[in-house]
Design a protein around this motif. Structure first.
Motif, PDB file in Angstrom:
ATOM      1  N   LEU A  24     -63.217  67.642  22.347  1.00 35.46           N
ATOM      2  CA  LEU A  24     -62.928  68.910  21.689  1.00 35.46           C
ATOM      3  C   LEU A  24     -62.569  68.706  20.228  1.00 35.46           C
ATOM      4  CD1 LEU A  24     -60.829  70.859  24.351  1.00 35.46           C
ATOM      5  CD2 LEU A  24     -63.152  71.338  23.613  1.00 35.46           C
ATOM      6  N   LYS A  25     -63.265  69.416  19.352  1.00 37.42           N
ATOM      7  CA  LYS A  25     -63.038  69.242  17.911  1.00 37.42           C
ATOM      8  C   LYS A  25     -61.671  69.735  17.480  1.00 37.42           C
ATOM      9  CE  LYS A  25     -67.962  69.579  16.790  1.00 37.42           C
ATOM     10  NZ  LYS A  25     -68.999  70.326  16.049  1.00 37.42           N
ATOM     11  N   GLY A  26     -61.151  70.735  18.187  1.00 36.22           N
ATOM     12  CA  GLY A  26     -59.867  71.292  17.784  1.00 36.22           C
ATOM     13  C   GLY A  26     -58.716  70.321  17.903  1.00 36.22           C
ATOM     14  N   LYS A  27     -58.883  69.248  18.672  1.00 30.54           N
ATOM     15  CA  LYS A  27     -57.795  68.290  18.858  1.00 30.54           C
ATOM     16  C   LYS A  27     -57.455  67.580  17.557  1.00 30.54           C
ATOM     17  CE  LYS A  27     -57.763  65.676  22.433  1.00 30.54           C
ATOM     18  NZ  LYS A  27     -58.211  64.691  23.410  1.00 30.54           N
ATOM     19  N   ARG A  28     -58.482  67.262  16.753  1.00 31.86           N
ATOM     20  CA  ARG A  28     -58.210  66.602  15.473  1.00 31.86           C
ATOM     21  C   ARG A  28     -57.424  67.510  14.547  1.00 31.86           C
ATOM     22  NH1 ARG A  28     -63.859  63.426  13.963  1.00 31.86           N
ATOM     23  NH2 ARG A  28     -63.935  62.139  15.841  1.00 31.86           N
ATOM     24  N   TYR A  29     -57.754  68.792  14.553  1.00 30.55           N
ATOM     25  CA  TYR A  29     -57.020  69.743  13.722  1.00 30.55           C
ATOM     26  C   TYR A  29     -55.563  69.812  14.160  1.00 30.55           C
ATOM     27  CZ  TYR A  29     -55.213  74.248  12.241  1.00 30.55           C
ATOM     28  OH  TYR A  29     -54.420  75.240  11.740  1.00 30.55           O
ATOM     29  N   LEU A  30     -55.342  69.882  15.472  1.00 31.48           N
ATOM     30  CA  LEU A  30     -53.978  69.962  15.975  1.00 31.48           C
ATOM     31  C   LEU A  30     -53.194  68.696  15.661  1.00 31.48           C
ATOM     32  CD1 LEU A  30     -54.620  71.619  19.440  1.00 31.48           C
ATOM     33  CD2 LEU A  30     -53.394  72.626  17.514  1.00 31.48           C
ATOM     34  N   SER A  36     -48.052  67.616   9.711  1.00 29.90           N
ATOM     35  CA  SER A  36     -47.835  68.326   8.462  1.00 29.90           C
ATOM     36  C   SER A  36     -46.389  68.763   8.279  1.00 29.90           C
ATOM     37  CB  SER A  36     -48.765  69.542   8.385  1.00 29.90           C
ATOM     38  OG  SER A  36     -48.476  70.456   9.440  1.00 29.90           O
ATOM     39  N   ARG A  37     -45.704  69.096   9.359  1.00 30.36           N
ATOM     40  CA  ARG A  37     -44.302  69.528   9.260  1.00 30.36           C
ATOM     41  C   ARG A  37     -43.606  69.229  10.590  1.00 30.36           C
ATOM     42  NH1 ARG A  37     -47.359  74.189   9.293  1.00 30.36           N
ATOM     43  NH2 ARG A  37     -47.221  74.295   7.035  1.00 30.36           N
ATOM     44  N   PRO A  38     -42.316  68.939  10.547  1.00 32.16           N
ATOM     45  CA  PRO A  38     -41.608  68.569  11.783  1.00 32.16           C
ATOM     46  C   PRO A  38     -41.679  69.644  12.859  1.00 32.16           C
ATOM     47  CG  PRO A  38     -40.299  68.010   9.855  1.00 32.16           C
ATOM     48  CD  PRO A  38     -41.485  68.799   9.355  1.00 32.16           C
ATOM     49  N   GLY A  39     -41.580  70.923  12.463  1.00 33.37           N
ATOM     50  CA  GLY A  39     -41.599  71.991  13.452  1.00 33.37           C
ATOM     51  C   GLY A  39     -42.913  72.115  14.187  1.00 33.37           C
ATOM     52  N   GLY A  40     -43.997  71.674  13.554  1.00 36.83           N
ATOM     53  CA  GLY A  40     -45.304  71.793  14.194  1.00 36.83           C
ATOM     54  C   GLY A  40     -45.575  70.727  15.223  1.00 36.83           C
ATOM     55  N   LEU A  42     -43.878  69.782  17.890  1.00 32.16           N
ATOM     56  CA  LEU A  42     -43.626  70.200  19.267  1.00 32.16           C
ATOM     57  C   LEU A  42     -44.760  71.079  19.792  1.00 32.16           C
ATOM     58  CD1 LEU A  42     -41.501  70.032  21.531  1.00 32.16           C
ATOM     59  CD2 LEU A  42     -40.512  72.134  20.628  1.00 32.16           C
ATOM     60  N   LEU A  43     -45.128  72.105  19.030  1.00 30.16           N
ATOM     61  CA  LEU A  43     -46.179  73.023  19.473  1.00 30.16           C
ATOM     62  C   LEU A  43     -47.533  72.335  19.505  1.00 30.16           C
ATOM     63  CD1 LEU A  43     -47.159  75.812  20.287  1.00 30.16           C
ATOM     64  CD2 LEU A  43     -47.305  76.395  17.841  1.00 30.16           C
ATOM     65  N   SER A  44     -47.830  71.569  18.467  1.00 25.55           N
ATOM     66  CA  SER A  44     -49.130  70.894  18.416  1.00 25.55           C
ATOM     67  C   SER A  44     -49.250  69.866  19.533  1.00 25.55           C
ATOM     68  CB  SER A  44     -49.319  70.213  17.058  1.00 25.55           C
ATOM     69  OG  SER A  44     -49.292  71.153  16.014  1.00 25.55           O
ATOM     70  N   GLY A  45     -48.162  69.141  19.821  1.00 23.35           N
ATOM     71  CA  GLY A  45     -48.189  68.179  20.913  1.00 23.35           C
ATOM     72  C   GLY A  45     -48.430  68.856  22.247  1.00 23.35           C
ATOM     73  N   PHE A  46     -47.801  70.019  22.444  1.00 23.83           N
ATOM     74  CA  PHE A  46     -48.005  70.763  23.684  1.00 23.83           C
ATOM     75  C   PHE A  46     -49.462  71.179  23.839  1.00 23.83           C
ATOM     76  CE2 PHE A  46     -48.269  74.680  26.110  1.00 23.83           C
ATOM     77  CZ  PHE A  46     -47.521  74.391  27.247  1.00 23.83           C
ATOM     78  N   LEU A  47     -50.055  71.704  22.765  1.00 21.45           N
ATOM     79  CA  LEU A  47     -51.448  72.138  22.830  1.00 21.45           C
ATOM     80  C   LEU A  47     -52.396  70.958  23.008  1.00 21.45           C
ATOM     81  CD1 LEU A  47     -51.435  74.882  20.058  1.00 21.45           C
ATOM     82  CD2 LEU A  47     -51.455  75.199  22.530  1.00 21.45           C
ATOM     83  N   LEU A  48     -52.067  69.834  22.389  1.00 17.92           N
ATOM     84  CA  LEU A  48     -52.891  68.636  22.570  1.00 17.92           C
ATOM     85  C   LEU A  48     -52.879  68.187  24.020  1.00 17.92           C
ATOM     86  CD1 LEU A  48     -51.930  66.607  19.380  1.00 17.92           C
ATOM     87  CD2 LEU A  48     -54.251  67.281  20.010  1.00 17.92           C
ATOM     88  N   GLY A  49     -51.706  68.212  24.643  1.00 15.45           N
ATOM     89  CA  GLY A  49     -51.621  67.845  26.043  1.00 15.45           C
ATOM     90  C   GLY A  49     -52.385  68.811  26.928  1.00 15.45           C
ATOM     91  N   LEU A  50     -52.305  70.102  26.605  1.00 24.32           N
ATOM     92  CA  LEU A  50     -53.019  71.116  27.373  1.00 24.32           C
ATOM     93  C   LEU A  50     -54.529  70.920  27.258  1.00 24.32           C
ATOM     94  CD1 LEU A  50     -52.617  73.697  29.085  1.00 24.32           C
ATOM     95  CD2 LEU A  50     -52.772  75.000  26.944  1.00 24.32           C
ATOM     96  N   GLN A  75     -40.446  60.893  16.094  1.00 21.46           N
ATOM     97  CA  GLN A  75     -41.638  61.739  16.088  1.00 21.46           C
ATOM     98  C   GLN A  75     -42.601  61.331  17.192  1.00 21.46           C
ATOM     99  OE1 GLN A  75     -42.589  60.889  11.925  1.00 21.46           O
ATOM    100  NE2 GLN A  75     -42.400  63.062  11.477  1.00 21.46           N
ATOM    101  N   ALA A  76     -42.760  60.017  17.388  1.00 24.41           N
ATOM    102  CA  ALA A  76     -43.653  59.537  18.446  1.00 24.41           C
ATOM    103  C   ALA A  76     -43.144  59.971  19.813  1.00 24.41           C
ATOM    104  CB  ALA A  76     -43.774  58.012  18.377  1.00 24.41           C
TER     105      ALA A  76
END
Length: 496
Positions: A24-30, A36-40, A42-50, A75-76
């Motif tokens: 999926l191409k969207g994974k690289r974007y996520l 890009s920012r600490p707050g992102g 958590l959400l980006s990691g969740f979507l990547l896992g999904l 962060q890791a």
């Protein structure tokens, strides 16, 4: 047997789903957005896992990003926790399993899998079909393990520990949670919930297994995640009676979501403890000084000395590569520590030089920047030398005695030039650099003679030469590129 066969199908289905979603191409974007920012994160990691269906795979990716200095330990860990929380949603899909639906997914996935352009979608559908079939087979085969469970009669705490062990070695919390769903009629609701809860803790084991394989940073990241999940899982285990309403799937989702969210306020404590228990051995600059940036002439001199260290590490890489060629044993793994040193020091030099350039707008900054990039490229070329030879040996092939001696002679020649260039770069000795450059024509003629000698061996029908000709010529080209890089660096020394 039917139960174990079902478990195998289920695990294979999970693997195929992860393989299919990996494109999926969207994974690289996520992933880019997560940094890009600490707050992102958590959400980006969740979507990547999904989107990937594999929290373990993303945990290993997080480990690699920490090893490379792209992410910090906290962060890791957060990326791993968030990704596992997202991937846990796939257990809810298992609960929908029906044989007709499973067969439909398999029938639809087969034609898609046969064509390259739609293979990713085909893998996802095939994976879903196998996932459903495996779950159904486990349910039918559960009767075979009923007598064993009856003799043991495990309680929730025992099943919790079993879940930890299973996920630790299988590397999948979702697979064990699906197992808990299949065994729910035998284990009872609380027992299957305890099994799934333990799986969420034990999945951290994949990082310890990576550490045993040589990835030292896996110890710290694995310990942080295991400790965090274990501590937060205990309240869930104590309150299983009150949480029966959420079921196995609900508890699986709820616990992993809680692990990710609760890490934010607690990470400082974990990281301080990890620093004491697992001090990280890192390569750091020896000469670069932030205070020296206030005196540009001193700062440029320090950059030149640091570049000398990088050049010396590249020289050691080539010396090791020549030894590996001579002994015909060893491989890329032996170069890893030196290559890591080259990469880390080069990165620090580039960042330091960029700051110098911003302050001084001096042309020397550009030359140092180019020199650092050139040294890093030389390190990659040296690794390519070993990779090509290792690939040849893996096929059971070796160079002819004459061909091997020619390659070693070329390697020693380039190594000698690299050593003198490194000395010239570290000391700023322009005369030494000029001496290396004066050999440029002779080196080209020498390498040409080696190619002609190889051609003569081919013409004479030497079987070893014919079998290894592509590797032989590729190594000569790579060594010539290293030599050319040495020449470019010597020209830069003249301009410093």
């Amino acid at each position: 047997m039917g139960f174990l066969a079902g478990l195998a199908l289920l695990l294979l289905g999970l693997h195929l789903i992860g393989e299919g979603l990996a494109s999926l191409k969207g994974k690289r974007y996520l992933l880019a957005r997560a940094f890009s920012r600490p707050g992102g994160l958590l959400l980006s990691g969740f979507l990547l896992g999904l989107l990937s269906g594999s929290g373990t795979g993303l945990s290993l990716l997080a480990l690699g990003l920490w090893e490379g200095g792209i992410l910090l330990l906290g962060q890791a860990a957060l990326l791993s926790l968030a990704a596992t929380a997202g991937a846990s949603a796939w257990v809810g899909v298992v609960a929908l399993a029906q044989r007709e639906v499973a067969e439909g997914f398999l029938v639809l996935g087969l034609p898609l899998f046969l064509f390259q352009g739609s293979r990713g979608g085909g893998l996802v559908l095939l994976g879903l079909g196998l996932l459903f079939l495996g779950f159904l087979e486990m349910g039918q085969g559960a009767k075979a393990v009923a007598p064993l469970l009856g003799l043991w009669d495990p309680g929730p705490w025992a099943l919790y520990l079993v879940g930890i062990l299973l996920a630790f070695f299988l590397g999948t919390a979702n697979g064990v949670a699906a197992l808990a769903l299949a065994l729910a009629p035998l284990l009872g609701l609380q027992g299957s919930m305890a099994l799934a809860l333990g799986a969420g803790v034990g999945v951290s084991g994949a990082l310890f297994l990576a550490a045993l394989g040589g990835r030292r940073e896996g110890w710290a990241l694995g310990a942080v995640l295991l400790g965090h999940r274990f501590l937060l899982s205990l309240p869930f285990l104590l309150w299983l009676g009150r949480l029966e309403g959420v079921g196995v799937v609900g508890l699986h989702l709820l616990s992993h979501g809680a692990y990710a969210l609760a890490f934010l306020p607690l990470q400082g404590h974990y990281l301080r403890l990890a620093d004491r228990l697992f001090p990280r051995r890192t390569v750091s600059p020896k000469y670069l000084s932030l205070e020296a940036l206030e005196t540009p002439s001193l700062a440029y001199a320090l950059v030149q000395r640091e570049l000398g260290r990088v050049a010396d590490a590249v020289r050691n890489m080539l010396a090791l590569a020549v030894r590996i060629l001579a002994q015909e044993e060893g491989g890329e793994a032996e170069l890893s520590a030196l290559e890591e040193k080259v990469d880390r020091l080069t990165r620090e030099v580039v960042l330091y030089t960029a700051e110098l350039s911003t302050r001084t707008r001096d042309e020397r900054a550009v030359r140092f920047f180019v020199a650092a990039s050139e040294l890093e490229h030389l390190g990659d070329l040296v690794r390519r030398v070993v990779r090509q030879a290792e690939k040849l040996w893996a096929q059971g092939l070796t160079f002819s005695p004459e061909g091997k001696e020619d390659l070693l002679e070329a390697g020693r020649l380039v190594l000698g030039r690299l050593e003198r260039m490194a000395a010239a770069l570290a000391t700023g000795d322009k005369a030494l650099a000029e001496g290396v450059l004066a050999e440029e024509g002779e080196v080209g003629a020498f390498l040409d003679r080696l190619r002609r000698a190889h051609l003569s061996r081919l013409e004479s029908g030497r079987a070893e030469s014919r079998a290894t000709t592509l590797a032989h010529l590729d190594l000569l080209i790579t060594l010539e590129e290293v030599s050319n890089g040495v020449d470019r660096l010597c020209r830069l020394v003249r301009e410093l």
